[in-house]
Scaffold this motif. Sequence first.
Motif, PDB file in Angstrom:
ATOM      1  N   LEU A 236       0.843  -1.194   0.000  1.00  0.00           N
ATOM      2  CA  LEU A 236       0.000   0.000   0.000  1.00  0.00           C
ATOM      3  C   LEU A 236       0.882   1.249   0.000  1.00  0.00           C
ATOM      4  CD1 LEU A 236       0.369   1.063   3.139  1.00  0.00           C
ATOM      5  CD2 LEU A 236      -1.374  -0.629   3.609  1.00  0.00           C
ATOM      6  N   ASP A 237       0.231   2.356  -0.352  1.00  0.00           N
ATOM      7  CA  ASP A 237       0.877   3.660  -0.268  1.00  0.00           C
ATOM      8  C   ASP A 237       0.541   4.229   1.106  1.00  0.00           C
ATOM      9  OD1 ASP A 237       1.539   6.357  -0.310  1.00  0.00           O
ATOM     10  OD2 ASP A 237       1.126   6.563  -2.446  1.00  0.00           O
ATOM     11  N   LEU A 238       1.520   4.248   2.010  1.00  0.00           N
ATOM     12  CA  LEU A 238       1.270   4.658   3.385  1.00  0.00           C
ATOM     13  C   LEU A 238       0.714   6.083   3.450  1.00  0.00           C
ATOM     14  CD1 LEU A 238       1.493   4.038   6.435  1.00  0.00           C
ATOM     15  CD2 LEU A 238       3.810   4.970   6.364  1.00  0.00           C
ATOM     16  N   HIS A 239       1.274   7.000   2.644  1.00  0.00           N
ATOM     17  CA  HIS A 239       0.819   8.386   2.687  1.00  0.00           C
ATOM     18  C   HIS A 239      -0.660   8.494   2.299  1.00  0.00           C
ATOM     19  CE1 HIS A 239       4.901   9.303   3.418  1.00  0.00           C
ATOM     20  NE2 HIS A 239       5.326   9.247   2.150  1.00  0.00           N
ATOM     21  N   GLU A 240      -1.058   7.720   1.294  1.00  0.00           N
ATOM     22  CA  GLU A 240      -2.441   7.769   0.842  1.00  0.00           C
ATOM     23  C   GLU A 240      -3.388   7.231   1.920  1.00  0.00           C
ATOM     24  OE1 GLU A 240      -5.819   8.432  -1.289  1.00  0.00           O
ATOM     25  OE2 GLU A 240      -3.782   9.168  -1.684  1.00  0.00           O
ATOM     26  N   VAL A 241      -2.979   6.124   2.580  1.00  0.00           N
ATOM     27  CA  VAL A 241      -3.803   5.544   3.645  1.00  0.00           C
ATOM     28  C   VAL A 241      -3.966   6.546   4.789  1.00  0.00           C
ATOM     29  CG1 VAL A 241      -3.905   3.743   5.432  1.00  0.00           C
ATOM     30  CG2 VAL A 241      -3.224   3.160   3.087  1.00  0.00           C
ATOM     31  N   VAL A 275      -3.897   0.140  10.163  1.00  0.00           N
ATOM     32  CA  VAL A 275      -3.128   1.388  10.213  1.00  0.00           C
ATOM     33  C   VAL A 275      -4.076   2.562  10.476  1.00  0.00           C
ATOM     34  CG1 VAL A 275      -1.716   3.000   8.887  1.00  0.00           C
ATOM     35  CG2 VAL A 275      -1.258   0.541   8.758  1.00  0.00           C
ATOM     36  N   GLN A 276      -5.235   2.556   9.798  1.00  0.00           N
ATOM     37  CA  GLN A 276      -6.213   3.611  10.046  1.00  0.00           C
ATOM     38  C   GLN A 276      -6.731   3.547  11.487  1.00  0.00           C
ATOM     39  OE1 GLN A 276      -9.302   4.288   7.139  1.00  0.00           O
ATOM     40  NE2 GLN A 276      -8.017   3.585   5.443  1.00  0.00           N
ATOM     41  N   VAL A 298      -0.330  14.787  12.120  1.00  0.00           N
ATOM     42  CA  VAL A 298      -0.115  13.379  11.808  1.00  0.00           C
ATOM     43  C   VAL A 298       0.937  13.308  10.710  1.00  0.00           C
ATOM     44  CG1 VAL A 298      -1.175  11.223  11.051  1.00  0.00           C
ATOM     45  CG2 VAL A 298      -2.525  12.868  12.379  1.00  0.00           C
ATOM     46  N   THR A 299       2.028  12.590  10.966  1.00  0.00           N
ATOM     47  CA  THR A 299       3.134  12.509  10.005  1.00  0.00           C
ATOM     48  C   THR A 299       3.359  11.068   9.605  1.00  0.00           C
ATOM     49  OG1 THR A 299       4.180  14.421  11.068  1.00  0.00           O
ATOM     50  CG2 THR A 299       5.540  13.107   9.582  1.00  0.00           C
ATOM     51  N   SER A 300       3.472  10.854   8.298  1.00  0.00           N
ATOM     52  CA  SER A 300       3.831   9.520   7.780  1.00  0.00           C
ATOM     53  C   SER A 300       5.211   9.625   7.149  1.00  0.00           C
ATOM     54  CB  SER A 300       2.786   9.031   6.780  1.00  0.00           C
ATOM     55  OG  SER A 300       2.548  10.000   5.776  1.00  0.00           O
ATOM     56  N   ARG A 301       6.092   8.661   7.462  1.00  0.00           N
ATOM     57  CA  ARG A 301       7.480   8.690   6.977  1.00  0.00           C
ATOM     58  C   ARG A 301       7.809   7.367   6.297  1.00  0.00           C
ATOM     59  NH1 ARG A 301       7.542  10.654  12.213  1.00  0.00           N
ATOM     60  NH2 ARG A 301       8.035  12.888  12.413  1.00  0.00           N
ATOM     61  N   LEU A 302       8.426   7.484   5.142  1.00  0.00           N
ATOM     62  CA  LEU A 302       8.847   6.303   4.391  1.00  0.00           C
ATOM     63  C   LEU A 302      10.235   6.535   3.813  1.00  0.00           C
ATOM     64  CD1 LEU A 302       5.725   5.139   2.330  1.00  0.00           C
ATOM     65  CD2 LEU A 302       7.071   3.726   3.888  1.00  0.00           C
ATOM     66  N   GLY A 303      10.992   5.456   3.647  1.00  0.00           N
ATOM     67  CA  GLY A 303      12.293   5.542   3.005  1.00  0.00           C
ATOM     68  C   GLY A 303      13.440   5.488   3.987  1.00  0.00           C
ATOM     69  N   GLN A 304      14.642   5.104   3.434  1.00  0.00           N
ATOM     70  CA  GLN A 304      15.870   5.008   4.223  1.00  0.00           C
ATOM     71  C   GLN A 304      15.686   4.077   5.431  1.00  0.00           C
ATOM     72  OE1 GLN A 304      16.929   9.082   5.143  1.00  0.00           O
ATOM     73  NE2 GLN A 304      17.778   9.447   3.097  1.00  0.00           N
ATOM     74  N   GLY A 305      15.032   2.961   5.167  1.00  0.00           N
ATOM     75  CA  GLY A 305      14.856   1.958   6.214  1.00  0.00           C
ATOM     76  C   GLY A 305      13.821   2.312   7.254  1.00  0.00           C
ATOM     77  N   ARG A 306      13.064   3.397   7.022  1.00  0.00           N
ATOM     78  CA  ARG A 306      12.059   3.804   8.006  1.00  0.00           C
ATOM     79  C   ARG A 306      10.663   3.657   7.434  1.00  0.00           C
ATOM     80  NH1 ARG A 306      13.155   9.190  11.264  1.00  0.00           N
ATOM     81  NH2 ARG A 306      12.125  10.048   9.433  1.00  0.00           N
ATOM     82  N   CYS A 307       9.765   3.205   8.309  1.00  0.00           N
ATOM     83  CA  CYS A 307       8.349   3.153   7.961  1.00  0.00           C
ATOM     84  C   CYS A 307       7.592   3.410   9.261  1.00  0.00           C
ATOM     85  CB  CYS A 307       7.983   1.788   7.382  1.00  0.00           C
ATOM     86  SG  CYS A 307       6.231   1.612   6.996  1.00  0.00           S
TER      87      CYS A 307
END
Length: 380
Positions: A236-241, A275-276, A298-307
């Motif tokens: 899934l696209d975390l930011h979209e969720v 997640v929701q 509310v902040t969503s972070r993805l990339g560089q080994g982080r989720c």
Amino acid sequence: MSAELFDSAACALAVTAEDGTILQANSRFSEWLGFSTTELCGKRFQDLLTMGGRIFHQTHLAPMLRMRGSVTEVKLDMLHREGHKLTVLLNGIKREQDDGTLYDLALFGTTDRDKYERELLNARNFAEALLQEKTATELALKLAQAELSEAYAISQRRALFAEQMVAIVSHDLKNPLTAIRMASDFLNRGERTAKEHQLLGHIGQSSERAQRMIADLLDFTQARVGQGITIKAAPLDLHEVIHRAVDELRVAFPAANLVHLAEGSGEACLDADRVQQIIGNLVANSVAYGDLQRPITVTSRLGQGRCEVSVHNHGKVIPEALLTELFEPMTRGTDQGSDVRSVGLGLYIVRELARVHGGDVAVSSCATGGTMFTVNFQPT
């Protein structure tokens, strides 16, 4: 034995005839009984004993000396000149001479020995008392442990029963609440007065809050009684969720200013509904305890080994002592009232959902930076 050695011996010495008449006594014998050596000579040894000692002398001591020729450590009570009793140990030996039979007697004081024996007896009694006390204590401890185990087993059964009842009741409440919500939505579509729309809005918000409570209760009992909370992870696209979740939460909490920030890009493999649910519980917590005059971010972070996702609010600082217990069931950060507060399971459910996704949740709180909950997921 020379006269000097006889008189200066460390013990009392006496020589008697066969009938007990004292023929010779040393100074120690004289000192112990308060008689002079001259006074002692001519007295019968048995006459210096107590009544019990005289009977023992007649029935045992004298016959043993005659037949066996010696006695060793015979305990006797003698009488001092002034009438008080003196306990001694007697060693005696029979000596035959041409002019008759003599008895050599040696007497030893028992004061120190009696004191030592008393101390030994007292020590033994004390040790036996300690042993009895230790045995009684161990028995009491075993009984207490048995009672504690039984009480614990009973409490466990009661807790399990209570959780099962919560699960049953929560499940059974879902259907009537769904009917209430559907009915209020249907009625809200028609022509209504402003007051009726307001009342229907209250009904809808209350039923939605009740459904969130029931969802938390069902997840709680699933985690504690069942096989654990289950998820259905998918790409899934975390930011979209998170964006969709925040949009829905703006409707549920119109008084709050919700802001969504997205950092990085990429896909994650998570359960979108769960997640929701995490975001919903954290936002509800922020609305209940945060400052609604300032944004909830509310902040969503993805990339560089982080989720990860985080929810930040400005409000009262959570006490340091409470931070470690905040994610336990029925724990709250404050006692202030709130219309959106649930049954105290929201943060517990957040932690369980994070862990079932392979991650965990952390919290920080200070006066200047506010309070932030951060949920990290295992990166894909």
